[in-house]
Every structure is written in structure tokens, then in C-alpha cells.
Design an enzyme around this catalytic site. Structure first.
Site, PDB file in Angstrom:
ATOM      1  N   GLU A 103     -11.592   3.165   6.052  1.00  0.00           N
ATOM      2  CA  GLU A 103     -10.470   4.097   6.879  1.00  0.00           C
ATOM      3  C   GLU A 103     -11.570   5.156   7.278  1.00  0.00           C
ATOM      4  O   GLU A 103     -11.549   5.236   8.553  1.00  0.00           O
ATOM      5  CB  GLU A 103      -9.467   4.419   5.770  1.00  0.00           C
ATOM      6  N   HIS A 129       0.977  -1.248   0.125  1.00  0.00           N
ATOM      7  CA  HIS A 129      -0.066   0.111   0.022  1.00  0.00           C
ATOM      8  C   HIS A 129       0.838   1.173  -0.174  1.00  0.00           C
ATOM      9  O   HIS A 129       1.096   1.737   0.877  1.00  0.00           O
ATOM     10  CB  HIS A 129      -0.950  -0.099   1.136  1.00  0.00           C
ATOM     11  N   HIS A 175       1.193   4.828  -2.354  1.00  0.00           N
ATOM     12  CA  HIS A 175       0.966   5.964  -3.493  1.00  0.00           C
ATOM     13  C   HIS A 175       2.216   6.500  -3.921  1.00  0.00           C
ATOM     14  O   HIS A 175       2.668   7.308  -3.200  1.00  0.00           O
ATOM     15  CB  HIS A 175      -0.024   6.531  -3.012  1.00  0.00           C
ATOM     16  N   ASP A 196       1.714   4.044   2.878  1.00  0.00           N
ATOM     17  CA  ASP A 196       0.681   4.799   2.289  1.00  0.00           C
ATOM     18  C   ASP A 196       1.289   5.986   1.195  1.00  0.00           C
ATOM     19  O   ASP A 196       1.574   5.723   0.128  1.00  0.00           O
ATOM     20  CB  ASP A 196      -0.415   5.374   3.139  1.00  0.00           C
ATOM     21  N   ASP A 197       1.426   7.344   2.122  1.00  0.00           N
ATOM     22  CA  ASP A 197       1.759   8.501   1.559  1.00  0.00           C
ATOM     23  C   ASP A 197       3.047   8.876   2.153  1.00  0.00           C
ATOM     24  O   ASP A 197       2.885   9.718   2.974  1.00  0.00           O
ATOM     25  CB  ASP A 197       0.841   9.386   1.220  1.00  0.00           C
ATOM     26  N   HIS A 220      -9.799   0.666  -1.326  1.00  0.00           N
ATOM     27  CA  HIS A 220      -9.551   1.272  -0.264  1.00  0.00           C
ATOM     28  C   HIS A 220     -10.984   1.071   0.593  1.00  0.00           C
ATOM     29  O   HIS A 220     -11.902   1.739  -0.326  1.00  0.00           O
ATOM     30  CB  HIS A 220      -9.269   2.819  -0.396  1.00  0.00           C
TER      31      HIS A 220
END
Length: 340
Positions: free
Chosen positions: A198, A19, A21, A276-277, A195
Site C-alpha cells: 500500500e 478487508h 477493520h 478498509d476503515d 497488509h
């Protein structure tokens, strides 16, 4: 409390990241370098000023600055440089395999050709010692017809990505909005992820499974609000790609001590840890491991489980998957023998 020994185990153990991005790995320094290279004007005077703007109150406030940062990506080399920078960080964190999300609609909407986006990212993956594959994500705040058009654009490059996902603003955009495009992707033999759970409710996890037929749930931390759903995820061994630092930064949990990761593991769920980011949320994959293990009563066996889960949940062929799982087992045999 994270001991030095535990920190070393988390640092050195082989792991997969499922996961990530790629646009979310764009560090402020590279944003400014690409802006200068491409003659793009930014609303921030310096790297420090941009970093100070990374004070999010929710997912949408993050996405606003995320899309602004992506504006500097214009040429194939920009996408290559961004991806190569992430993969270098991943290699340093002993990531052996990464399944990288990319958001073509973020770029094609600005007039950047699809082929520019995917060729730059894919080329960097080929040049890296880290095994890396691509998952194309559809932006859920946009209409499904635009996702279908993006899929049409992507098909000439079908050999360069292994699956599709669903990301962006979760609230108000349930998975069932994208039934047609996911069914088409399933018929094409693509892997499917989404996704869910969340900021959105547990019901989004159910509809992602039942209507989109996804194989993995990205995030999924709100599943514990529904006992039947939790039991189903455990029974069917549906993997969750959990992103702890992201969850704290976006206020899913107030602090890491409150995170439900250990309860997810105790419920028998296939939990993985991911970043994630990372440029926006304060850390790459190892920082996510360090922070989680520092705040929760997690130990060596949890680390082994999380490392194994990362490969068992990966979209890898049987022999490659077995090889990585054996590598994890050998590592922990040696680590525990040293401990004894």
C-alpha cells in the site's frame, strides 16, 4: 459514468467483504455516544468537529486519530455495539459474508482485557444475519514479542477467530519482522493474511508471501511496479483485497481516475473491493464500488468478476463457497436477462 442500472447492479449483487477493520467502522456519532456512556473525555467538541479532523495526509496521520477514536471502547457492550452497527450497514449493502479484522493490542494496551474485546465482537457476529468471521491483526509498529504475547492471550479463544493479519504503519516495518509469530500461527492452522504494497514497496508483498506464507495480500496495489511479481500473483491466483476510497484518502492515488484497479484486473489478478476503515475514508463497501465504477471504464462483467472474486478469495468451506458463487451467477444471469 455510473448509470442508474449499473448502480442498481452493484447495490444488489451478493458480495463478501474481506478487508474491514472493525475499529475503523466506528462512526463519530457512536464515538460520542460511547464517550458519554463511559465518561471518556474527547478532544473534539462535537461530531462535526471530529468529522472535520478526518483530513489525512498519509497513513500515519489517519492512525493517530483512529487510535484516539478507539479510546471510547472499554466494555464488552461497546465492542458489540460497534460491530452490530457495521454488520447492519453490511447487510444493507448486500454483503453476504464478512471477514472482520480486529486489533486487540489497540485495546489491551489501554487495560481492556482481551476477552472483553473478542467476546463483544464475536457475540455481535453471532446475532447478525450476515455470515461473519474474525481475523486478529498484529500491529506492525510494535515489537514481534508483543505480537507473540497477544497470540498467547488469544489462544483460549481460538474457536472465535479463523486467522491472523498484519496491519498498522507499513513504512519501516517489513513483513519479515513477524516471521516467528506467523510461523506459529501457521502451525496452529490459522489462515494468514498481511497488509503489503500500500505505502510499502512491492518487495513487502514478496516477503509476505515467501517469509510469512500468507494466503491473501491486503491492498497490494503497488505490485504493478514489479512485472515479475505481478506475473507471479496472477499465476498463483493470490487475492488482493483492494480498498479504493482508502487509497484516495491516504494519497496512494491522487484521484479515483488514477486508480490502477482496472489494470490489476487486466493483468489477471484476483482483485476484490473492500472498505478498509469506512467511517474514516468516506464510504462502506457499496460506496467503494460506486466511486470506482463511476471513475473507471468498468462494466457488468467486471462487477461479476469482482463479486465472484470476493467469495472465491474468502476463507469459506467448499460447500458454502460454492453456494455463494452460485448465488452470484444466478444474480447476474437475471440482471443481464433483464438488460436484454
Amino acid at each position: 459514468m455510473l448509470t442508474e442500472q449499473m448502480r442498481n447492479i452493484l447495490q444488489q449483487m451478493p458480495k463478501a467483504e474481506l478487508h474491514i477493520h472493525i475499529e475503523g467502522s466506528l462512526e463519530p456519532e457512536l464515538i460520542f455516544a460511547l464517550a458519554q456512556r463511559n465518561g471518556v473525555s474527547l478532544a473534539y467538541a462535537s461530531v462535526d468537529e471530529l468529522r472535520k479532523a478526518y483530513d489525512f495526509t498519509d497513513l500515519q496521520s489517519f492512525l493517530d486519530i483512529y487510535y484516539a477514536g478507539a479510546s471510547v471502547l472499554l466494555k464488552e457492550q461497546d465492542f458489540y455495539d460497534m460491530t452490530a452497527a457495521y454488520l447492519a450497514r453490511a447487510q444493507a449493502d448486500n454483503v453476504r459474508h464478512a471477514e472482520i479484522f480486529f486489533d486487540p493490542q489497540t485495546h489491551t494496551a489501554r487495560g481492556v482485557p482481551f476477552e472483553t474485546v473478542i467476546n463483544g465482537i464475536w457475540r455481535a457476529c453471532q446475532d447478525s444475519p450476515v455470515s461473519a468471521t474474525l481475523i486478529m491483526c498484529f500491529l506492525r509498529h510494535l515489537p514481534e514479542d508483543e505480537a507473540l504475547a497477544t497470540l498467547d492471550e488469544a489462544l483460549p479463544f481460538r474457536d472465535k477467530f479463523i486467522g491472523v493479519g498484519l496491519d498498522s504503519s507499513e513504512r519501516g516495518h517489513p513483513p519479515e519482522k513477524f516471521c516467528r509469530v506467523f510461523e506459529r500461527c501457521r502451525q496452529l492452522g490459522l489462515h494468514l493474511v498481511a497488509h503489503a504494497g500500500e505505502e510499502g514497496p512491492p518487495a513487502y508483498i514478496e516477503t509476505a508471501l515467501d517469509l510469512l506464507n500468507v494466503e491473501r495480500i491486503d491492498h497490494g496495489v503497488r505490485c504493478l511496479e514489479d512485472a515479475d511479481l505481478t506475473a507471479r500473483l496472477a499465476r498463483e491466483q493470490v487475492a488482493l483485497t483492494v480498498c479504493p476510497l482508502s487509497n484516495i484518502k491516504l494519497r496512494v492515488f491522487d484521484k479515483m481516475d488514477d486508480h490502477n484497479l482496472m489494470r490489476l484486473l487486466d493483468a489477471g489478478l484476483v482483485v476484490t473491493i473492500n472498505s478498509d476503515d469506512p467511517a474514516y475514508f468516506g464510504g462502506y463497501i457499496n460506496e467503494n464500488f460506486f466511486s470506482t465504477f463511476d471513475s473507471l471504464p468498468l462494466g457488468v462483467e467486471h462487477a461479476r468478476t469482482l463479486a465472484r472474486n470476493s467469495f472465491s478469495a474468502a476463507f469459506l468451506e467448499g460447500e458454502a463457497k460454492r453456494g455463494y458463487l452460485n448465488e452470484v451467477d444466478r444474480f447476474f444471469q437475471q440482471a443481464t436477462a433483464t438488460k436484454d
